[in-house]
Design a protein around this motif. Structure first.
Motif, PDB file in Angstrom:
ATOM      1  N   THR A  58      32.039  20.940 -14.670  1.00 52.24           N
ATOM      2  CA  THR A  58      33.441  20.591 -14.465  1.00 52.24           C
ATOM      3  C   THR A  58      34.046  20.143 -15.778  1.00 52.24           C
ATOM      4  O   THR A  58      33.687  19.109 -16.297  1.00 52.24           O
ATOM      5  CB  THR A  58      33.534  19.427 -13.455  1.00 52.24           C
ATOM      6  N   HIS A  59      34.992  20.919 -16.299  1.00 48.36           N
ATOM      7  CA  HIS A  59      35.617  20.480 -17.544  1.00 48.36           C
ATOM      8  C   HIS A  59      36.937  19.817 -17.207  1.00 48.36           C
ATOM      9  O   HIS A  59      37.993  20.246 -17.595  1.00 48.36           O
ATOM     10  CB  HIS A  59      35.787  21.649 -18.511  1.00 48.36           C
ATOM     11  N   ASP A  60      36.821  18.768 -16.441  1.00 43.69           N
ATOM     12  CA  ASP A  60      38.007  18.154 -15.854  1.00 43.69           C
ATOM     13  C   ASP A  60      37.673  16.719 -15.460  1.00 43.69           C
ATOM     14  O   ASP A  60      36.543  16.296 -15.577  1.00 43.69           O
ATOM     15  CB  ASP A  60      38.370  18.947 -14.601  1.00 43.69           C
ATOM     16  N   HIS A  61      38.671  16.012 -15.001  1.00 43.91           N
ATOM     17  CA  HIS A  61      38.467  14.629 -14.592  1.00 43.91           C
ATOM     18  C   HIS A  61      38.314  14.594 -13.078  1.00 43.91           C
ATOM     19  O   HIS A  61      39.292  14.553 -12.359  1.00 43.91           O
ATOM     20  CB  HIS A  61      39.643  13.773 -15.023  1.00 43.91           C
ATOM     21  N   PHE A  62      37.093  14.585 -12.647  1.00 42.38           N
ATOM     22  CA  PHE A  62      36.817  14.696 -11.217  1.00 42.38           C
ATOM     23  C   PHE A  62      36.546  13.320 -10.614  1.00 42.38           C
ATOM     24  O   PHE A  62      36.300  12.358 -11.334  1.00 42.38           O
ATOM     25  CB  PHE A  62      35.601  15.592 -11.005  1.00 42.38           C
ATOM     26  N   ASP A  63      36.582  13.240  -9.286  1.00 39.00           N
ATOM     27  CA  ASP A  63      36.162  12.000  -8.640  1.00 39.00           C
ATOM     28  C   ASP A  63      34.992  12.282  -7.699  1.00 39.00           C
ATOM     29  O   ASP A  63      34.619  13.439  -7.479  1.00 39.00           O
ATOM     30  CB  ASP A  63      37.331  11.323  -7.920  1.00 39.00           C
ATOM     31  N   ALA A  64      34.417  11.218  -7.162  1.00 37.54           N
ATOM     32  CA  ALA A  64      33.202  11.340  -6.369  1.00 37.54           C
ATOM     33  C   ALA A  64      33.428  12.235  -5.147  1.00 37.54           C
ATOM     34  O   ALA A  64      32.585  13.079  -4.802  1.00 37.54           O
ATOM     35  CB  ALA A  64      32.720   9.958  -5.937  1.00 37.54           C
ATOM     36  N   GLU A  65      34.572  12.071  -4.516  1.00 36.59           N
ATOM     37  CA  GLU A  65      34.876  12.836  -3.310  1.00 36.59           C
ATOM     38  C   GLU A  65      34.947  14.338  -3.598  1.00 36.59           C
ATOM     39  O   GLU A  65      34.494  15.158  -2.793  1.00 36.59           O
ATOM     40  CB  GLU A  65      36.206  12.339  -2.724  1.00 36.59           C
ATOM     41  N   GLU A  66      35.508  14.693  -4.753  1.00 37.42           N
ATOM     42  CA  GLU A  66      35.605  16.094  -5.127  1.00 37.42           C
ATOM     43  C   GLU A  66      34.218  16.721  -5.271  1.00 37.42           C
ATOM     44  O   GLU A  66      34.006  17.865  -4.859  1.00 37.42           O
ATOM     45  CB  GLU A  66      36.380  16.247  -6.448  1.00 37.42           C
TER      46      GLU A  66
END
Lengths: 166, 166
Positions: A58-66
DNA sequence: GTCGGTGCAAACTATTTGCAATCGA
DNA sequence: TCGATTGCAAATAGTTTGCACCGAC
């Protein structure tokens, strides 16, 4: 350079074969994580492996739920609790950064193979633009010296309107 | 200049008289808040007044729970829900800033009568040092111009070890 | 075999919301 | 009066934890 790699998951007597391509920085991150686990006498498990890969994919700012939703979609059995526990470990060994963009929950980003950077956050569309500025880093070092403060990390977030939202 | 001021609370047929001294910037903040409420056709209530005062009395980064505890100690009847609702209003009219120091909850600070500033946060003792640097502000404006970004607000947090914790 | 790890559901923390009673304009 | 505001308790969102079972070393 890409490395072909497979993970075998045995669950309810069904084998799941997942083939992924792994780039060099993911491979390096895996190595660092393995070393970290060894140093701490922690075990290398398939769940930790899966999560690390997803994080570096993931080259992004993800969260746990995602992450959880991603795993459910792909029918990879990893629980929410394990995601949180593993993200904590990844933060501890400094492969991942936990950041707050002013939302009610945290986001994460992997930092290995990435230069340090800061964020421009659009209040309208939510877009996050990453930037790096050398002068800024220098100036911050200078400020820390002024206050006899030993910097370990920093985060600059500029909130406003991006080009297309103005 | 100090202004002597009294609030009367009538609750369960008991009058509470609370006398406080209010400095000029608190008085000014009250005025701005009153105007804001008028503009939005919202009502001026004793609860909103009490919360604004407590917020401007605190020269620190407080959270909602701390306010609630303060009110309970002083036997001032203001509920948790009203605290959250009023803080939202104060943030909306830009008298208060909602900030995240990497904890699981938000903190607030009043900004009226204060110059904009940034924070050095000690990872050891939790101390928060405020600082202001003009060059930094200039540099950020320059970065925004580069990205065609219209800044509305920003937050720089430097995490590390303060002088005495090193 | 021995701990540490996992999944699950329950617990917990911070915050928001629905609703009936109350209050300000 | 009448709609906005409040307090309460219930709901919600995000995250953590206790525990029985499972798995890595």
């Amino acid at each position: 350079m890409k490395v072909i790699q497979s993970i075998n998951l045995l669950q309810n007597n069904i084998f799941y074969y997942i083939f992924t391509t792994m780039d060099e920085s993911t491979a390096k991150a895996k190595e660092l994580f393995r070393d970290f686990l060894n140093r701490k006498d922690l075990k290398k498990t398939k769940e930790r492996d899966i999560i690390l890969e997803a994080v570096f994919d993931t080259h992004d700012h993800f969260d746990a739920e995602e992450l959880l939703i991603l795993f459910r979609q792909k029918k990879i059995p990893v629980s929410r609790a394990t995601i949180y526990r593993t993200l904590d470990l990844l933060v501890e060994c400094r492969l991942v950064k936990k950041i707050s963009f002013g939302e009610a929950h945290f986001r994460y980003e992997h930092i290995f193979g990435h230069e340090h950077h800061d964020h421009l956050i659009c209040n309208q569309c939510g877009q996050i633009i990453e930037f790096y500025n050398k002068d800024l880093e220098e100036l911050q070092k200078k400020i820390c010296r002024q206050y006899d403060f030993k910097e370990q990390d920093h985060s600059l977030r500029i909130f406003g309107l991006c080009k297309s939202c103005q």
